[in-house]
Design an enzyme around this catalytic site. Sequence first.
Site, PDB file in Angstrom:
ATOM      1  N   TYR A 181       0.902  -1.157   0.000  1.00  0.00           N
ATOM      2  CA  TYR A 181       0.000   0.000   0.000  1.00  0.00           C
ATOM      3  C   TYR A 181       0.938   1.204   0.000  1.00  0.00           C
ATOM      4  O   TYR A 181       1.590   1.484   1.002  1.00  0.00           O
ATOM      5  CB  TYR A 181      -0.885  -0.037   1.246  1.00  0.00           C
ATOM      6  CG  TYR A 181      -1.903   1.082   1.305  1.00  0.00           C
ATOM      7  CD1 TYR A 181      -3.260   0.819   1.145  1.00  0.00           C
ATOM      8  CD2 TYR A 181      -1.505   2.402   1.504  1.00  0.00           C
ATOM      9  CE1 TYR A 181      -4.194   1.849   1.198  1.00  0.00           C
ATOM     10  CE2 TYR A 181      -2.425   3.432   1.550  1.00  0.00           C
ATOM     11  CZ  TYR A 181      -3.763   3.150   1.399  1.00  0.00           C
ATOM     12  OH  TYR A 181      -4.680   4.166   1.441  1.00  0.00           O
ATOM     13  N   THR A 182       1.045   1.900  -1.137  1.00  0.00           N
ATOM     14  CA  THR A 182       2.088   2.915  -1.285  1.00  0.00           C
ATOM     15  C   THR A 182       1.580   4.360  -1.297  1.00  0.00           C
ATOM     16  O   THR A 182       2.383   5.283  -1.473  1.00  0.00           O
ATOM     17  CB  THR A 182       2.889   2.676  -2.597  1.00  0.00           C
ATOM     18  OG1 THR A 182       1.967   2.635  -3.692  1.00  0.00           O
ATOM     19  CG2 THR A 182       3.677   1.392  -2.540  1.00  0.00           C
ATOM     20  N   TYR A 197       2.062   5.004   6.789  1.00  0.00           N
ATOM     21  CA  TYR A 197       2.763   4.201   5.773  1.00  0.00           C
ATOM     22  C   TYR A 197       4.092   3.676   6.330  1.00  0.00           C
ATOM     23  O   TYR A 197       4.374   2.470   6.269  1.00  0.00           O
ATOM     24  CB  TYR A 197       2.995   5.055   4.522  1.00  0.00           C
ATOM     25  CG  TYR A 197       3.954   4.448   3.515  1.00  0.00           C
ATOM     26  CD1 TYR A 197       3.572   3.364   2.730  1.00  0.00           C
ATOM     27  CD2 TYR A 197       5.239   4.967   3.347  1.00  0.00           C
ATOM     28  CE1 TYR A 197       4.458   2.811   1.810  1.00  0.00           C
ATOM     29  CE2 TYR A 197       6.124   4.424   2.434  1.00  0.00           C
ATOM     30  CZ  TYR A 197       5.730   3.343   1.670  1.00  0.00           C
ATOM     31  OH  TYR A 197       6.611   2.794   0.762  1.00  0.00           O
ATOM     32  N   TRP A 240      13.306   7.106  -2.799  1.00  0.00           N
ATOM     33  CA  TRP A 240      13.246   8.001  -3.973  1.00  0.00           C
ATOM     34  C   TRP A 240      13.336   7.225  -5.298  1.00  0.00           C
ATOM     35  O   TRP A 240      14.111   7.583  -6.185  1.00  0.00           O
ATOM     36  CB  TRP A 240      14.367   9.034  -3.919  1.00  0.00           C
ATOM     37  CG  TRP A 240      14.210  10.128  -2.918  1.00  0.00           C
ATOM     38  CD1 TRP A 240      13.510  10.097  -1.759  1.00  0.00           C
ATOM     39  CD2 TRP A 240      14.794  11.446  -2.980  1.00  0.00           C
ATOM     40  NE1 TRP A 240      13.619  11.291  -1.098  1.00  0.00           N
ATOM     41  CE2 TRP A 240      14.400  12.138  -1.821  1.00  0.00           C
ATOM     42  CE3 TRP A 240      15.622  12.085  -3.905  1.00  0.00           C
ATOM     43  CZ2 TRP A 240      14.796  13.451  -1.565  1.00  0.00           C
ATOM     44  CZ3 TRP A 240      16.031  13.386  -3.641  1.00  0.00           C
ATOM     45  CH2 TRP A 240      15.609  14.054  -2.487  1.00  0.00           C
TER      46      TRP A 240
HETATM   47  N1  LIG Z   1       8.167   4.559  -4.950  1.00  0.00           N
HETATM   48  C1  LIG Z   1       9.045   4.902  -4.014  1.00  0.00           C
HETATM   49  O1  LIG Z   1       9.612   6.012  -4.033  1.00  0.00           O
HETATM   50  C2  LIG Z   1       9.404   3.947  -2.916  1.00  0.00           C
HETATM   51  C3  LIG Z   1      10.287   4.386  -1.964  1.00  0.00           C
HETATM   52  C4  LIG Z   1      10.636   3.528  -0.957  1.00  0.00           C
HETATM   53  C5  LIG Z   1      10.135   2.247  -0.929  1.00  0.00           C
HETATM   54  N2  LIG Z   1       9.240   1.827  -1.852  1.00  0.00           N
HETATM   55  C6  LIG Z   1       8.758   0.431  -1.742  1.00  0.00           C
HETATM   56  O2  LIG Z   1       9.039  -0.222  -2.969  1.00  0.00           O
HETATM   57  C7  LIG Z   1       8.134  -1.308  -3.141  1.00  0.00           C
HETATM   58  C8  LIG Z   1       7.544  -1.267  -4.535  1.00  0.00           C
HETATM   59  O3  LIG Z   1       6.725  -0.119  -4.641  1.00  0.00           O
HETATM   60  P1  LIG Z   1       6.515   0.642  -6.023  1.00  0.00           P
HETATM   61  O4  LIG Z   1       7.282   1.876  -5.960  1.00  0.00           O
HETATM   62  O5  LIG Z   1       6.684  -0.300  -7.155  1.00  0.00           O
HETATM   63  O6  LIG Z   1       4.978   1.055  -5.842  1.00  0.00           O
HETATM   64  P2  LIG Z   1       3.712   0.720  -6.724  1.00  0.00           P
HETATM   65  O7  LIG Z   1       3.957   1.075  -8.140  1.00  0.00           O
HETATM   66  O8  LIG Z   1       2.549   1.337  -6.001  1.00  0.00           O
HETATM   67  O9  LIG Z   1       3.619  -0.866  -6.639  1.00  0.00           O
HETATM   68  C9  LIG Z   1       2.976  -1.560  -5.617  1.00  0.00           C
HETATM   69  C10 LIG Z   1       2.095  -2.603  -6.265  1.00  0.00           C
HETATM   70  O10 LIG Z   1       1.470  -3.371  -5.242  1.00  0.00           O
HETATM   71  C11 LIG Z   1       0.120  -3.555  -5.615  1.00  0.00           C
HETATM   72  N3  LIG Z   1      -0.712  -3.870  -4.461  1.00  0.00           N
HETATM   73  C12 LIG Z   1      -1.213  -3.038  -3.531  1.00  0.00           C
HETATM   74  N4  LIG Z   1      -1.960  -3.725  -2.643  1.00  0.00           N
HETATM   75  C13 LIG Z   1      -1.911  -5.027  -3.030  1.00  0.00           C
HETATM   76  C14 LIG Z   1      -2.508  -6.220  -2.550  1.00  0.00           C
HETATM   77  N5  LIG Z   1      -3.310  -6.223  -1.465  1.00  0.00           N
HETATM   78  N6  LIG Z   1      -2.273  -7.380  -3.202  1.00  0.00           N
HETATM   79  C15 LIG Z   1      -1.484  -7.402  -4.299  1.00  0.00           C
HETATM   80  N7  LIG Z   1      -0.903  -6.311  -4.813  1.00  0.00           N
HETATM   81  C16 LIG Z   1      -1.112  -5.131  -4.189  1.00  0.00           C
HETATM   82  C17 LIG Z   1      -0.259  -2.243  -6.259  1.00  0.00           C
HETATM   83  O11 LIG Z   1      -1.446  -2.381  -6.989  1.00  0.00           O
HETATM   84  P3  LIG Z   1      -2.404  -1.091  -7.172  1.00  0.00           P
HETATM   85  O12 LIG Z   1      -1.595  -0.086  -7.940  1.00  0.00           O
HETATM   86  O13 LIG Z   1      -3.586  -1.634  -7.906  1.00  0.00           O
HETATM   87  O14 LIG Z   1      -2.710  -0.600  -5.784  1.00  0.00           O
HETATM   88  C18 LIG Z   1       0.973  -1.975  -7.118  1.00  0.00           C
HETATM   89  O15 LIG Z   1       0.884  -2.630  -8.365  1.00  0.00           O
HETATM   90  C19 LIG Z   1       7.114  -1.170  -2.006  1.00  0.00           C
HETATM   91  O16 LIG Z   1       7.454  -2.049  -0.962  1.00  0.00           O
HETATM   92  C20 LIG Z   1       7.274   0.261  -1.532  1.00  0.00           C
HETATM   93  O17 LIG Z   1       6.902   0.384  -0.188  1.00  0.00           O
HETATM   94  C21 LIG Z   1       8.870   2.647  -2.863  1.00  0.00           C
END
Ligand SMILES: NC(=O)c1ccc[n+]([C@@H]2O[C@H](COP(=O)([O-])OP(=O)(O)OC[C@H]3O[C@@H](n4cnc5c(N)ncnc54)[C@H](OP(=O)(O)O)[C@@H]3O)[C@@H](O)[C@H]2O)c1
Length: 277
Positions: free
Chosen positions: A60-61, A124, A149
Site C-alpha cells: 500500500y504505497t 505508511y 526516492w
Molecule cells: N516509490 C518509491 O519512491 C518507494 C520508496 C521507498 C520504498 N518503496 C517500496 O518499494 C516497493 C515497490 O513499490 P513501487 O514503488 O513499485 O509502488 P507501486 O507502483 O505502487 O507498486 C505496488 C504494487 O502493489 C500492488 N498492491 C497493492 N496492494 C496489493 C494487494 N493487497 N495485493 C497485491 N498487490 C497489491 C499495487 O497495486 P495497485 O496499484 O492496484 O494498488 C501496485 O501494483 C514497495 O514495498 C514500496 O513500499 C517505494
Amino acid sequence: MTKIVVTGGRGMLGTDLALELRRAGFEPVPLDLPEFNLCDPEQLRRAVADADAVINCAAYTNVDKAESEPALAAAVNAAAPGELGRLAAAAGKYVLHISTDFVFDGSGDRPWRETDTPAPLSVYGATKLDGEHTLAASGCRHAVVRVQWTYGGNGNHFIKKLLERAKAGGDIKMVDDQVGAPTWTRDVSRALVKLLKGQTAGLYHYAAAGYASRLDVAAFVLRELGLERRLLPCQTADFPAPARRPLNSRFDCTALDTQLGPGFRRPWQEALREFIQ
Ligand SMILES: NC(=O)c1ccc[n+]([C@@H]2O[C@H](COP(=O)([O-])OP(=O)(O)OC[C@H]3O[C@@H](n4cnc5c(N)ncnc54)[C@H](OP(=O)(O)O)[C@@H]3O)[C@@H](O)[C@H]2O)c1
C-alpha cells in the site's frame, strides 16, 4: 527454469524486476491486484506453493491516503508479509521483501545505516516497519531491502511529475530541504536479482550513489533537457500534506556494497540521464 513470484508485479518496481529476472534466466510470475490479493491467505498459499522464491514488491504505497486508511495499509504492509513469511518458512522458500526510508524520521544529515533505530513519521512508514518485523518473526529465510526516492518507466513519481512540469513551462517551485538520491528501479532490480541468486539474508539499504536535494535534482533535469525555467526554492512545510515525510533520506549502502561487490550502484546523475533519454 526457476519460478520467481513477484507480488506487486505490475507496480513500478515489480515491472522492472520481472524484466530483469527474465534477462537473468529466471521465470518471473508477476502477481498483482485485482486478480491476486496479497491479503488473501489462500491466494498467497497457492502463490508460495507455485514458486521457488518470492519477491514481495506489493505494498500500500499511497503515503497520504494511508493516514485515513490505516487498517488497509496495515493489512497489506504489515500483516501480509508475516503470512507470506510463515508460508515460506513452512515450505522452505526464500523471500526478498522491499521496504522504505520512511521507517526513519529523517532527522539529521547523516546517511542512515541498517543498524539505526527506525522512528516512522507516518502510517505508511509504521506499517512498512511492522512488515519488516512480521516477516522476520516468521522465521523464513529472507532479506529486506529498503529503497528510497525510486523512479521507473511504469510509475507515478517525482521525476515524472518534474518532467511534466518542466515541459508545461513556467516557474517551478521545488523543496530544497529533502535530501536523498533518485534511484532507478532498473538498477534496484539488478541488485535484487543478485541477492536472489545468492539467497542472501539480511537487511540492506539500496540507493543510487551520491546525494541531492529535490531542488538539485530539478536543476539537473532542466539542464539535461536544455530547458530554461526559473526554479523557486521552498520548504516541505510550505506544502502541508496529511502524512509527514522524512527530510533526510540519505542511505548508507556500505552493507550492500560489501555483499554484492562493485558494479551494482552508480551515480544518480548517470542513471537519471539514461532514464530521461
Ligand atoms: N516509490 C518509491 O519512491 C518507494 C520508496 C521507498 C520504498 N518503496 C517500496 O518499494 C516497493 C515497490 O513499490 P513501487 O514503488 O513499485 O509502488 P507501486 O507502483 O505502487 O507498486 C505496488 C504494487 O502493489 C500492488 N498492491 C497493492 N496492494 C496489493 C494487494 N493487497 N495485493 C497485491 N498487490 C497489491 C499495487 O497495486 P495497485 O496499484 O492496484 O494498488 C501496485 O501494483 C514497495 O514495498 C514500496 O513500499 C517505494
